[in-house]
Motif scaffolding. Structure first.
Motif, mmCIF file in Angstrom:
data_model
loop_
_atom_site.group_PDB
_atom_site.id
_atom_site.type_symbol
_atom_site.label_atom_id
_atom_site.label_comp_id
_atom_site.label_asym_id
_atom_site.label_seq_id
_atom_site.Cartn_x
_atom_site.Cartn_y
_atom_site.Cartn_z
ATOM 1 N N ASN A 1 27.425 1.188 -1.171
ATOM 2 C CA ASN A 1 27.194 1.920 0.071
ATOM 3 C C ASN A 1 28.487 2.381 0.724
ATOM 4 O O ASN A 1 29.560 1.809 0.512
ATOM 5 C CB ASN A 1 26.397 1.054 1.049
ATOM 6 C CG ASN A 1 24.956 0.867 0.599
ATOM 7 O OD1 ASN A 1 24.340 1.792 0.095
ATOM 8 N ND2 ASN A 1 24.428 -0.340 0.779
ATOM 9 N N SER A 2 28.358 3.420 1.556
ATOM 10 C CA SER A 2 29.466 3.987 2.315
ATOM 11 C C SER A 2 29.012 4.165 3.761
ATOM 12 O O SER A 2 27.846 3.912 4.076
ATOM 13 C CB SER A 2 29.846 5.343 1.707
ATOM 14 O OG SER A 2 28.819 6.304 1.957
ATOM 15 N N PRO A 3 29.886 4.631 4.665
ATOM 16 C CA PRO A 3 29.451 4.902 6.044
ATOM 17 C C PRO A 3 28.682 6.211 6.174
ATOM 18 O O PRO A 3 28.657 6.822 7.242
ATOM 19 C CB PRO A 3 30.780 4.964 6.808
ATOM 20 C CG PRO A 3 31.801 4.395 5.916
ATOM 21 C CD PRO A 3 31.349 4.693 4.532
ATOM 22 N N PHE A 4 28.070 6.667 5.076
ATOM 23 C CA PHE A 4 27.304 7.907 5.075
ATOM 24 C C PHE A 4 25.993 7.675 4.318
ATOM 25 O O PHE A 4 25.661 6.541 3.995
ATOM 26 C CB PHE A 4 28.134 9.039 4.449
ATOM 27 C CG PHE A 4 29.427 9.289 5.174
ATOM 28 C CD1 PHE A 4 29.469 10.138 6.269
ATOM 29 C CD2 PHE A 4 30.605 8.656 4.776
ATOM 30 C CE1 PHE A 4 30.655 10.357 6.961
ATOM 31 C CE2 PHE A 4 31.800 8.858 5.456
ATOM 32 C CZ PHE A 4 31.828 9.710 6.554
ATOM 33 N N ASP A 5 25.242 8.726 4.036
ATOM 34 C CA ASP A 5 23.958 8.572 3.354
ATOM 35 C C ASP A 5 24.166 8.272 1.865
ATOM 36 O O ASP A 5 24.838 9.035 1.156
ATOM 37 C CB ASP A 5 23.111 9.841 3.491
ATOM 38 C CG ASP A 5 22.543 10.001 4.887
ATOM 39 O OD1 ASP A 5 22.121 8.984 5.474
ATOM 40 O OD2 ASP A 5 22.511 11.142 5.390
ATOM 41 N N ASP A 6 23.587 7.172 1.413
ATOM 42 C CA ASP A 6 23.609 6.797 -0.009
ATOM 43 C C ASP A 6 22.167 6.640 -0.462
ATOM 44 O O ASP A 6 21.393 5.891 0.139
ATOM 45 C CB ASP A 6 24.387 5.499 -0.204
ATOM 46 C CG ASP A 6 25.833 5.635 0.248
ATOM 47 O OD1 ASP A 6 26.561 6.428 -0.365
ATOM 48 O OD2 ASP A 6 26.218 4.956 1.221
ATOM 49 N N GLN A 7 21.799 7.364 -1.527
ATOM 50 C CA GLN A 7 20.390 7.474 -1.902
ATOM 51 C C GLN A 7 20.209 7.489 -3.420
ATOM 52 O O GLN A 7 21.173 7.497 -4.179
ATOM 53 C CB GLN A 7 19.799 8.775 -1.315
ATOM 54 C CG GLN A 7 19.917 8.899 0.190
ATOM 55 C CD GLN A 7 19.296 10.184 0.719
ATOM 56 O OE1 GLN A 7 18.791 11.007 -0.035
ATOM 57 N NE2 GLN A 7 19.325 10.360 2.035
ATOM 58 N N SER A 8 18.945 7.511 -3.828
ATOM 59 C CA SER A 8 18.518 7.779 -5.206
ATOM 60 C C SER A 8 19.223 6.931 -6.265
ATOM 61 O O SER A 8 19.761 7.461 -7.229
ATOM 62 C CB SER A 8 18.742 9.261 -5.539
ATOM 63 O OG SER A 8 18.091 10.113 -4.651
ATOM 64 N N PRO A 9 19.227 5.598 -6.141
ATOM 65 C CA PRO A 9 19.845 4.808 -7.199
ATOM 66 C C PRO A 9 19.047 4.902 -8.492
ATOM 67 O O PRO A 9 17.821 4.992 -8.478
ATOM 68 C CB PRO A 9 19.809 3.386 -6.633
ATOM 69 C CG PRO A 9 18.618 3.382 -5.722
ATOM 70 C CD PRO A 9 18.601 4.756 -5.101
#
Length: 430
Positions: A101-109
């Motif tokens: 994860n980051s301080p932004f949107d993390d999706q679709s693993p």
């Protein structure tokens, strides 16, 4: 939480294509699936689904860890979570995966079938910038890759610019050297299409659109292969469905897609369904459904659990002999029907990651001794390669060819020869 057994449904009438697919992977006849088996569909069991959106489920090859993304934390961004399967089969409380994860949107693993690669979509620092019609600068979501070192995931790195563009890239799915993903213009998901790229000569090719009838004049998203790459699942809002987005499947024949079919009820409903994947070990489909017109939750679809004869035999005797592993005549090329018994071995090895196994090839009593010794070893090696192709570490497997030296019965008639032409699997560290 909207989870609970009371929401589970089952239906005996399934689309014919799905019946045939289930009959293959569950090693039962299509008639028994149609008339005797029920497909159990309902929310995933455990504290996974919330009032927030849960989407993009993927599992490790041993089916013991679930990954997905959600906006359930207090940080205001979508993040990737993981949950471990408990002994009773339900899922534990999810935890954020800090390395991903980051301080932004993390999706679709998405986790590859060998469990060593994870792909995701993110608009973190370093993603491609896009100038919006109002002159403002936006950040697109791009595809990133992370590798498993045996203990944790590495910091994700961006895929090359031939893949990542000013448009949104999401829903990655990797099989062999082929990567599928969804792409659409910034802020226009209604124009989403599925693309593919291949890893050749140590680089990714320029992505191309999947042809019609997969992509058409409507939105198509979240395409995924089945385990052997012969079937494609995808979601579309094309006319004729049950609701907004429905789940579909199509046969892959060379470069063509045929027999496109809506998966039907009880998988599709009057709501939106998207993102379906099949987990080999647990014989379970994972998919997402928009609940009550609000957010997506994760659902499962499976047949009732059947007894694993292979696992029972291995646990009792530490070895099993199969005469249902078929090869082309005088060849080490596996026949397609061999996938059913071999997949049972795959399931056992995925569920018992500490086990190592010897694969022993045996031939009948016809032909020369020398040729049979070579052929039996080649057939054992062919079986090993099949297991490796299903995500089993090659270091866990050794092979041996016994040729005609250990016949089950004496005789060269076809009945005797069939019994002698067998593949034996022996646990090395029972």
């Amino acid at each position: 939480m909207r989870n609970g057994f009371k929401n589970f449904r089952s239906l005996k009438i399934l689309p014919q294509f799905l019946i045939l697919y289930l009959s293959l992977i569950f090693s039962v006849s299509s008639q028994s699936v149609d008339k005797e088996e029920t497909l159990i569909v309902g929310p995933i069991q455990g504290p996974i689904n919330t009032e927030f959106q849960e989407f993009g489920p993927t599992m490790t090859p041993d089916a013991k860890t679930l990954y997905f993304y959600s906006k359930r934390s207090n940080r205001g961004y979508t993040e990737i979570f993981k949950s471990d399967r408990k002994k009773d089969g339900t899922w534990d409380f999810p935890e954020e995966v800090n390395n991903l994860n980051s301080p932004f949107d993390d999706q679709s693993p998405f986790i590859s079938r060998d469990g060593k690669t994870l792909l995701l979509s993110s608009n973190r620092d370093g993603s491609v910038e896009v100038v919006l019609p109002d002159g403002k600068v936006g950040i697109s979501r791009d595809l990133y890759v992370s590798n498993w070192n045996g203990k944790e995931w590495s910091t994700p790195t961006a895929l090359p610019s031939v893949i990542n563009t000013e448009e949104i890239e999401e829903n990655p799915h990797l099989l062999g050297d082929t990567l599928l993903f969804t792409r659409y213009p910034f802020g226009k998901p209604n124009l989403a299409k599925v693309y593919y790229t291949q890893f050749k000569n140590n680089e990714w090719t320029k992505p191309k659109l999947l042809p019609n009838p997969i992509n058409d004049n409507y939105a198509t998203i979240a395409a995924a292969f089945n385990d052997d790459g012969k079937i494609l699942f995808f979601a579309s809002n094309r006319p004729g469905g049950y609701g907004g987005f429905d789940l579909y499947m199509a046969k892959i024949e060379g470069d063509n897609f045929t027999d496109v079919e809506n998966l039907g009820a009880p998988i599709n409903s009057s709501e939106d369904e998207a993102y379906i994947v099949f987990q080999q070990v647990k014989k379970t489909f994972l998919f997402c459904r928009r609940v009550e017109g609000k957010s997506f939750d994760i659902f499962t679809a499976s047949l009732p659990k059947q007894e694993n004869i292979v696992q029972k035999k291995l646990e009792e005797t530490k070895k099993i002999s199969l005469d249902s592993v078929y090869f082309e005549r005088a060849s080490s090329v596996l026949k397609p029907e061999s996938s059913v018994p071999l997949d049972a071995i795959v399931d056992y090895l995925h569920e018992n990651a500490e086990k190592k196994m010897k694969i022993i090839g045996h031939t009948d009593l016809t032909g020369t001794f020398e040729d049979n010794m070579v052929l039996s070893k080649e057939r054992a090696d062919s079986v090993k390669q099949y297991l490796v192709s299903k995500g089993i570490d090659s270091n866990r497997l050794v092979t041996e060819g016994k040729g005609p030296t250990q016949p089950v019965v004496q005789g060269t008639d076809e009945v005797s020869s069939k019994k002698n032409r067998r593949t034996e699997f022996v646990l090395l560290n029972p």
